[in-house]
Write a protein that holds these residues in place. Sequence first.
Motif, PDB file in Angstrom:
ATOM      1  N   LYS A  16       0.814  -1.221   0.000  1.00  0.00           N
ATOM      2  CA  LYS A  16       0.000   0.000   0.000  1.00  0.00           C
ATOM      3  C   LYS A  16       0.845   1.268   0.000  1.00  0.00           C
ATOM      4  N   ARG A  17       2.014   1.220   0.625  1.00  0.00           N
ATOM      5  CA  ARG A  17       2.862   2.416   0.642  1.00  0.00           C
ATOM      6  C   ARG A  17       3.300   2.790  -0.775  1.00  0.00           C
ATOM      7  N   CYS A  18       3.632   1.793  -1.580  1.00  0.00           N
ATOM      8  CA  CYS A  18       4.045   2.063  -2.954  1.00  0.00           C
ATOM      9  C   CYS A  18       2.900   2.675  -3.753  1.00  0.00           C
ATOM     10  N   ARG A  19       1.708   2.157  -3.555  1.00  0.00           N
ATOM     11  CA  ARG A  19       0.567   2.726  -4.278  1.00  0.00           C
ATOM     12  C   ARG A  19       0.348   4.190  -3.895  1.00  0.00           C
ATOM     13  N   ALA A  20       0.479   4.486  -2.599  1.00  0.00           N
ATOM     14  CA  ALA A  20       0.329   5.870  -2.138  1.00  0.00           C
ATOM     15  C   ALA A  20       1.418   6.754  -2.747  1.00  0.00           C
ATOM     16  N   CYS A  21       2.617   6.207  -2.877  1.00  0.00           N
ATOM     17  CA  CYS A  21       3.736   6.947  -3.467  1.00  0.00           C
ATOM     18  C   CYS A  21       3.485   7.208  -4.948  1.00  0.00           C
ATOM     19  N   PHE A  22       3.010   6.198  -5.670  1.00  0.00           N
ATOM     20  CA  PHE A  22       2.679   6.377  -7.093  1.00  0.00           C
ATOM     21  C   PHE A  22       1.618   7.468  -7.255  1.00  0.00           C
ATOM     22  N   THR A  23       0.604   7.415  -6.399  1.00  0.00           N
ATOM     23  CA  THR A  23      -0.486   8.387  -6.484  1.00  0.00           C
ATOM     24  C   THR A  23       0.037   9.802  -6.251  1.00  0.00           C
ATOM     25  N   TYR A  24       0.859   9.953  -5.224  1.00  0.00           N
ATOM     26  CA  TYR A  24       1.434  11.258  -4.896  1.00  0.00           C
ATOM     27  C   TYR A  24       2.202  11.835  -6.086  1.00  0.00           C
ATOM     28  N   ARG A  25       3.055  11.016  -6.700  1.00  0.00           N
ATOM     29  CA  ARG A  25       3.897  11.533  -7.781  1.00  0.00           C
ATOM     30  C   ARG A  25       3.119  11.740  -9.080  1.00  0.00           C
ATOM     31  N   LEU A  26       2.230  10.814  -9.420  1.00  0.00           N
ATOM     32  CA  LEU A  26       1.465  10.974 -10.660  1.00  0.00           C
ATOM     33  C   LEU A  26       0.485  12.136 -10.574  1.00  0.00           C
ATOM     34  N   ASP A  27       0.012  12.437  -9.375  1.00  0.00           N
ATOM     35  CA  ASP A  27      -0.838  13.608  -9.193  1.00  0.00           C
ATOM     36  C   ASP A  27      -0.059  14.882  -9.522  1.00  0.00           C
ATOM     37  N   LEU A  28       1.189  14.951  -9.082  1.00  0.00           N
ATOM     38  CA  LEU A  28       2.031  16.102  -9.400  1.00  0.00           C
ATOM     39  C   LEU A  28       2.238  16.231 -10.910  1.00  0.00           C
ATOM     40  N   VAL A  29       2.453  15.095 -11.561  1.00  0.00           N
ATOM     41  CA  VAL A  29       2.719  15.107 -13.004  1.00  0.00           C
ATOM     42  C   VAL A  29       1.479  15.547 -13.775  1.00  0.00           C
ATOM     43  N   ALA A  30       0.313  15.041 -13.390  1.00  0.00           N
ATOM     44  CA  ALA A  30      -0.922  15.416 -14.062  1.00  0.00           C
ATOM     45  C   ALA A  30      -1.189  16.909 -13.910  1.00  0.00           C
ATOM     46  N   ALA A  31      -0.983  17.430 -12.714  1.00  0.00           N
ATOM     47  CA  ALA A  31      -1.204  18.854 -12.473  1.00  0.00           C
ATOM     48  C   ALA A  31      -0.265  19.702 -13.333  1.00  0.00           C
ATOM     49  N   LYS A  32       0.989  19.281 -13.435  1.00  0.00           N
ATOM     50  CA  LYS A  32       1.951  20.024 -14.251  1.00  0.00           C
ATOM     51  C   LYS A  32       1.608  19.913 -15.734  1.00  0.00           C
TER      52      LYS A  32
END
Length: 257
Positions: free
Chosen positions: A126-142
């Motif tokens: 679950k930690r990895c999934r949370a990490c993926f979500t955190y980073r991909l959210d930044l990428v989508a916003a950018k």
Amino acid sequence: MIDLHEFLDKMNPNQKINYDKILQKMIKNWQINNQRPKIMLHSCCAPCSTYTLEYLTKYADVTIYYANSNIHPRAEYQRREYVQQKFIHDFNQRTGNQVKFIAAPYQPQAYFENVRGLEKEPEGGKRCRACFTYRLDLVAAKAVELGFDYFGSTLTISPHKNSQVINSVGIEVQNFYATQYLPSDFKKNNGYHRSVEMCHEYDVYRQCYCGCIFAAKAQGINLPQIRQEALKFMAGKDGAREFPEIRFVYHDQEVLE
């Protein structure tokens, strides 16, 4: 641009999705319609970007977004950022491409907040999934901010990462932004093996752990030694100064984080 839901909605909801085939179908549609989309591609490190860029730059204009506040320690983050920039510079010179680069600010506290309570989860959980979500959210916003057609990640090239999870996260993130997620499984078609070859060809540093302090400790990584090696490596180096031509420019101004 093509929304991957055009393909997913036609599939049996219980079947395992071949994201590589979906990407190939999307690329075919780009070619039929004479489109060359702009892709904001998250990259965790230079090795993961090697084959990924070799493949995608045949069909699209790609900008690498280095957003990895999960990486510990700071000196190792800086080493990987520098190596990423140098690879883009060398790749562009060798191939004639014009891949660009943007770095997100290093904010480890934001990463820790996003994985709070998951510190003891096993690698790949679950930690990895949370990490993926955190980073991909930044990428989508950018991607939305800078007008890109798609956002995606090089993470799927790694045999140590679950591409089904990464893609499902990307699809979820897409629902909150006015941009499209680029599905992928870059390890397919010998992608991972090609990435290893390219690391040798370009003399690219290959790290021995994914980046986060939790995985590093579980693997028994000597973090003080990693820090010392990274500091020694970075002595006298400055990617922004050495590779200015790869900086992403928007409306005649360099994008600064």
